[in-house]
Write a protein that holds these residues in place. Structure first.
Motif, PDB file in Angstrom:
ATOM      1  N   VAL A  88     -47.631   9.282 -16.916  1.00  0.00           N
ATOM      2  CA  VAL A  88     -47.434   8.543 -15.679  1.00  0.00           C
ATOM      3  C   VAL A  88     -47.475   9.528 -14.526  1.00  0.00           C
ATOM      4  O   VAL A  88     -46.748  10.511 -14.510  1.00  0.00           O
ATOM      5  N   SER A  89     -48.352   9.277 -13.559  1.00  0.00           N
ATOM      6  CA  SER A  89     -48.481  10.207 -12.442  1.00  0.00           C
ATOM      7  C   SER A  89     -47.325  10.035 -11.481  1.00  0.00           C
ATOM      8  O   SER A  89     -46.672   9.005 -11.421  1.00  0.00           O
ATOM      9  N   GLY A  90     -47.099  11.090 -10.680  1.00  0.00           N
ATOM     10  CA  GLY A  90     -46.040  11.050  -9.695  1.00  0.00           C
ATOM     11  C   GLY A  90     -46.465  11.812  -8.468  1.00  0.00           C
ATOM     12  O   GLY A  90     -47.609  12.207  -8.330  1.00  0.00           O
ATOM     13  N   THR A  91     -45.545  12.018  -7.561  1.00  0.00           N
ATOM     14  CA  THR A  91     -45.834  12.791  -6.367  1.00  0.00           C
ATOM     15  C   THR A  91     -44.915  13.974  -6.319  1.00  0.00           C
ATOM     16  O   THR A  91     -43.756  13.909  -6.700  1.00  0.00           O
ATOM     17  N   GLY A  92     -45.433  15.073  -5.851  1.00  0.00           N
ATOM     18  CA  GLY A  92     -44.643  16.287  -5.756  1.00  0.00           C
ATOM     19  C   GLY A  92     -44.247  16.556  -4.328  1.00  0.00           C
ATOM     20  O   GLY A  92     -44.755  15.966  -3.395  1.00  0.00           O
ATOM     21  N   GLY A  93     -43.333  17.498  -4.159  1.00  0.00           N
ATOM     22  CA  GLY A  93     -42.877  17.844  -2.827  1.00  0.00           C
ATOM     23  C   GLY A  93     -43.399  19.184  -2.404  1.00  0.00           C
ATOM     24  O   GLY A  93     -44.123  19.849  -3.114  1.00  0.00           O
ATOM     25  N   GLN A  94     -43.014  19.602  -1.216  1.00  0.00           N
ATOM     26  CA  GLN A  94     -43.482  20.862  -0.691  1.00  0.00           C
ATOM     27  C   GLN A  94     -42.492  21.360   0.339  1.00  0.00           C
ATOM     28  O   GLN A  94     -41.693  20.609   0.869  1.00  0.00           O
ATOM     29  N   ALA A 296     -53.523  22.535 -17.262  1.00  0.00           N
ATOM     30  CA  ALA A 296     -53.728  21.649 -16.116  1.00  0.00           C
ATOM     31  C   ALA A 296     -53.163  20.261 -16.384  1.00  0.00           C
ATOM     32  O   ALA A 296     -53.272  19.732 -17.487  1.00  0.00           O
ATOM     33  N   ALA A 297     -52.574  19.665 -15.345  1.00  0.00           N
ATOM     34  CA  ALA A 297     -52.025  18.311 -15.444  1.00  0.00           C
ATOM     35  C   ALA A 297     -52.665  17.341 -14.463  1.00  0.00           C
ATOM     36  O   ALA A 297     -52.299  16.171 -14.430  1.00  0.00           O
ATOM     37  N   GLY A 298     -53.614  17.801 -13.629  1.00  0.00           N
ATOM     38  CA  GLY A 298     -54.286  16.913 -12.695  1.00  0.00           C
ATOM     39  C   GLY A 298     -53.381  16.466 -11.562  1.00  0.00           C
ATOM     40  O   GLY A 298     -52.381  17.110 -11.241  1.00  0.00           O
ATOM     41  N   GLN A 299     -53.719  15.338 -10.937  1.00  0.00           N
ATOM     42  CA  GLN A 299     -52.960  14.837  -9.792  1.00  0.00           C
ATOM     43  C   GLN A 299     -51.749  14.063 -10.289  1.00  0.00           C
ATOM     44  O   GLN A 299     -51.706  12.836 -10.262  1.00  0.00           O
ATOM     45  N   THR A 300     -50.761  14.816 -10.743  1.00  0.00           N
ATOM     46  CA  THR A 300     -49.543  14.218 -11.277  1.00  0.00           C
ATOM     47  C   THR A 300     -48.348  14.712 -10.475  1.00  0.00           C
ATOM     48  O   THR A 300     -48.133  14.289  -9.355  1.00  0.00           O
ATOM     49  N   SER A 301     -47.577  15.652 -11.013  1.00  0.00           N
ATOM     50  CA  SER A 301     -46.366  16.110 -10.348  1.00  0.00           C
ATOM     51  C   SER A 301     -45.937  17.440 -10.932  1.00  0.00           C
ATOM     52  O   SER A 301     -46.419  17.866 -11.987  1.00  0.00           O
ATOM     53  N   ALA A 302     -44.989  18.087 -10.243  1.00  0.00           N
ATOM     54  CA  ALA A 302     -44.439  19.333 -10.759  1.00  0.00           C
ATOM     55  C   ALA A 302     -43.753  19.106 -12.101  1.00  0.00           C
ATOM     56  O   ALA A 302     -43.866  19.924 -13.021  1.00  0.00           O
ATOM     57  N   GLN A 316     -55.294  26.174 -27.460  1.00  0.00           N
ATOM     58  CA  GLN A 316     -55.972  26.883 -28.547  1.00  0.00           C
ATOM     59  C   GLN A 316     -55.019  27.806 -29.302  1.00  0.00           C
ATOM     60  O   GLN A 316     -55.438  28.799 -29.900  1.00  0.00           O
ATOM     61  N   GLY A 317     -53.735  27.440 -29.283  1.00  0.00           N
ATOM     62  CA  GLY A 317     -52.766  28.166 -30.095  1.00  0.00           C
ATOM     63  C   GLY A 317     -52.040  29.295 -29.401  1.00  0.00           C
ATOM     64  O   GLY A 317     -51.287  30.027 -30.048  1.00  0.00           O
ATOM     65  N   GLY A 318     -52.221  29.446 -28.078  1.00  0.00           N
ATOM     66  CA  GLY A 318     -51.553  30.519 -27.352  1.00  0.00           C
ATOM     67  C   GLY A 318     -50.267  30.059 -26.695  1.00  0.00           C
ATOM     68  O   GLY A 318     -49.951  28.866 -26.648  1.00  0.00           O
ATOM     69  N   ASP A 319     -49.511  31.021 -26.172  1.00  0.00           N
ATOM     70  CA  ASP A 319     -48.263  30.715 -25.485  1.00  0.00           C
ATOM     71  C   ASP A 319     -48.535  30.099 -24.111  1.00  0.00           C
ATOM     72  O   ASP A 319     -49.477  30.488 -23.414  1.00  0.00           O
ATOM     73  N   ALA A 320     -47.685  29.161 -23.703  1.00  0.00           N
ATOM     74  CA  ALA A 320     -47.794  28.543 -22.381  1.00  0.00           C
ATOM     75  C   ALA A 320     -47.198  29.476 -21.335  1.00  0.00           C
ATOM     76  O   ALA A 320     -46.058  29.928 -21.465  1.00  0.00           O
ATOM     77  N   VAL A 321     -47.967  29.756 -20.289  1.00  0.00           N
ATOM     78  CA  VAL A 321     -47.514  30.634 -19.213  1.00  0.00           C
ATOM     79  C   VAL A 321     -47.387  29.871 -17.896  1.00  0.00           C
ATOM     80  O   VAL A 321     -46.409  30.037 -17.166  1.00  0.00           O
ATOM     81  N   LEU A 322     -48.374  29.029 -17.590  1.00  0.00           N
ATOM     82  CA  LEU A 322     -48.402  28.322 -16.311  1.00  0.00           C
ATOM     83  C   LEU A 322     -48.781  26.859 -16.515  1.00  0.00           C
ATOM     84  O   LEU A 322     -49.531  26.522 -17.433  1.00  0.00           O
ATOM     85  N   GLY A 323     -48.261  26.010 -15.637  1.00  0.00           N
ATOM     86  CA  GLY A 323     -48.698  24.624 -15.542  1.00  0.00           C
ATOM     87  C   GLY A 323     -49.220  24.372 -14.141  1.00  0.00           C
ATOM     88  O   GLY A 323     -48.721  24.946 -13.168  1.00  0.00           O
ATOM     89  N   GLN A 324     -50.224  23.513 -14.030  1.00  0.00           N
ATOM     90  CA  GLN A 324     -50.849  23.237 -12.735  1.00  0.00           C
ATOM     91  C   GLN A 324     -50.870  21.739 -12.464  1.00  0.00           C
ATOM     92  O   GLN A 324     -51.091  20.934 -13.372  1.00  0.00           O
ATOM     93  N   TRP A 325     -50.624  21.374 -11.216  1.00  0.00           N
ATOM     94  CA  TRP A 325     -50.840  19.995 -10.787  1.00  0.00           C
ATOM     95  C   TRP A 325     -51.510  20.021  -9.417  1.00  0.00           C
ATOM     96  O   TRP A 325     -51.529  21.049  -8.740  1.00  0.00           O
ATOM     97  N   VAL A 326     -52.095  18.887  -9.013  1.00  0.00           N
ATOM     98  CA  VAL A 326     -52.801  18.784  -7.741  1.00  0.00           C
ATOM     99  C   VAL A 326     -52.010  17.867  -6.824  1.00  0.00           C
ATOM    100  O   VAL A 326     -51.584  16.781  -7.231  1.00  0.00           O
ATOM    101  N   GLU A 327     -51.820  18.310  -5.583  1.00  0.00           N
ATOM    102  CA  GLU A 327     -51.017  17.550  -4.627  1.00  0.00           C
ATOM    103  C   GLU A 327     -51.459  17.885  -3.212  1.00  0.00           C
ATOM    104  O   GLU A 327     -51.595  19.066  -2.860  1.00  0.00           O
ATOM    105  N   ASP A 328     -51.705  16.860  -2.408  1.00  0.00           N
ATOM    106  CA  ASP A 328     -52.063  17.057  -1.001  1.00  0.00           C
ATOM    107  C   ASP A 328     -53.224  18.034  -0.838  1.00  0.00           C
ATOM    108  O   ASP A 328     -53.176  18.949  -0.020  1.00  0.00           O
ATOM    109  N   ARG A 329     -54.270  17.851  -1.654  1.00  0.00           N
ATOM    110  CA  ARG A 329     -55.509  18.633  -1.568  1.00  0.00           C
ATOM    111  C   ARG A 329     -55.309  20.099  -1.923  1.00  0.00           C
ATOM    112  O   ARG A 329     -56.122  20.948  -1.572  1.00  0.00           O
ATOM    113  N   ARG A 330     -54.241  20.412  -2.631  1.00  0.00           N
ATOM    114  CA  ARG A 330     -53.987  21.785  -3.056  1.00  0.00           C
ATOM    115  C   ARG A 330     -53.748  21.823  -4.560  1.00  0.00           C
ATOM    116  O   ARG A 330     -53.143  20.916  -5.122  1.00  0.00           O
TER     117      ARG A 330
END
Length: 350
Positions: A88-94, A296-302, A316-330
């Protein structure tokens, strides 16, 4: 937060610097300014020359089996998140001009470090190759503690046309920095040009494709050197590339990625991968490098981006380091749990 741990700096100064940089970037966009180097100087990281990555795939498939007209990874990830993956997508803050703590920080916890990534879309409008003209997209918000800078103008052998200017922006803002580069499948002319240049046997198709990937990495290493970009790691971005399709053969596609990995490793860099499980599988099948992952999580939320740090989202079996989402064209990013205590492994501190 990170900056208070590494290099104390008052909030008013930090916000003032960010606002000043925003004004300068906006002025540069209005003036149509760029890096200033000529288009025939791709090694500088500021030109717009192409290394011949466009056209028909080397095996003549034209990328059948993948949607070559798909949008960028954020759009694809969003489709997956809202469809087959049931997110379920959401909105993030800034953080705004007041310097208040961002909603993203509040939702995901105080130990998470917030950052951003930038590349050719953030260059002043109209730069780059015809298929990937820059858009003058906004630069990172003041709450960014790190920035990951893209090296290409879409496909391999095409430099980010304002790489040096973006590196200068990051350094001026005293942010932690790393690099990423999009991987792409070569056309026949590119295979002819680079297929016998590298550590892999040139007598086989797979060996030649690995050599092309190796040379893509060397090209990007040269771009980093010319722009003065230092990083301990290069993230390999694996996704469908609009206008530059992958082949229908995941083994052939995987060979290019394996060559890239070897090229960065031989140049002394750690490597990681950026993708989603579905997109990775669609391009390179069951290839497993076992390296760190930026998910990557697309236009979802933090909050959704943080959830991608979980084992269910392994690429592909590696450790998770970063997560990404898209918000307000960034493109916005956050560190996965535990990474905040070891940032020097993942970023260069100017």
């Amino acid at each position: 937060m990170l900056r208070s741990r590494l290099r104390p700096r008052s909030a008013p100064l930090r916000v003032a610097a960010a606002l000043a940089a925003t004004v300068l970037v906006a002025a540069g966009c209005a003036a149509g300014g760029g890096g200033g180097a000529s288009a025939d100087d791709p090694g500088s990281g500021r030109g717009s020359g192409s290394g011949g990555a466009a056209g028909t795939s080397a095996d003549g498939s034209g990328g059948a089996g993948l949607d070559s007209d798909a949008g960028e990874l954020a759009d694809l990830a969003e489709q997956l998140a809202q469809g087959e993956d049931g997110v379920v997508s959401g909105t993030g803050g800034q953080r705004g001009p007041s310097g208040k703590k961002s909603d993203a920080d509040a939702r995901v916890g105080s130990e998470v470090v917030i950052g951003s990534d930038i590349s050719w879309p953030q260059c002043p409008r109209g730069m780059g190759i015809p298929e990937k003209r820059s858009q003058g997209m906004p630069m990172p918000l003041p709450d960014a503690e790190f920035v990951i800078v893209g090296l290409t103008n879409g496909p391999g052998f095409t430099p980010n046309p304002c790489l040096a200017d973006q590196v200068d922006w990051v350094l001026d803002h005293r942010l932690l920095v790393a690099a990423y580069a999009v991987a792409s499948y070569p056309d026949a002319a590119t295979v002819d040009a680079y297929g016998d240049q590298g550590p892999f046997p040139a007598a086989t198709k797979i060996g030649r494709l690995k050599n092309v990937g190796y040379q893509q990495a060397r090209f990007n290493v040269g771009s980093m050197g010319a722009a003065g970009l230092q990083t301990p790691i290069v993230w390999i971005d694996v996704e469908p590339v609009p206008d530059f399709p992958w082949s229908a053969d995941p083994i052939a596609n995987a060979a290019v990625v394996e060559g890239l990995a070897r090229g960065y490793a031989d140049a002394g860099y750690e490597i990681g991968v950026y993708s989603t499980p579905s997109l990775w599988q669609g391009v390179v099948g069951d290839l497993s490098l076992g390296v760190p992952e930026w998910r990557a999580a697309g236009q979802t939320s933090a909050a959704e981006a943080l959830s991608r740090c979980g084992a269910d989202w392994s690429i592909q079996g590696g450790d998770a380091v970063l997560g990404q989402w898209v918000e307000d064209r960034r493109d916005r990013n956050l560190t996965c749990p535990g990474v905040e205590s070891d940032l020097v492994t993942w970023f260069h501190q100017p």
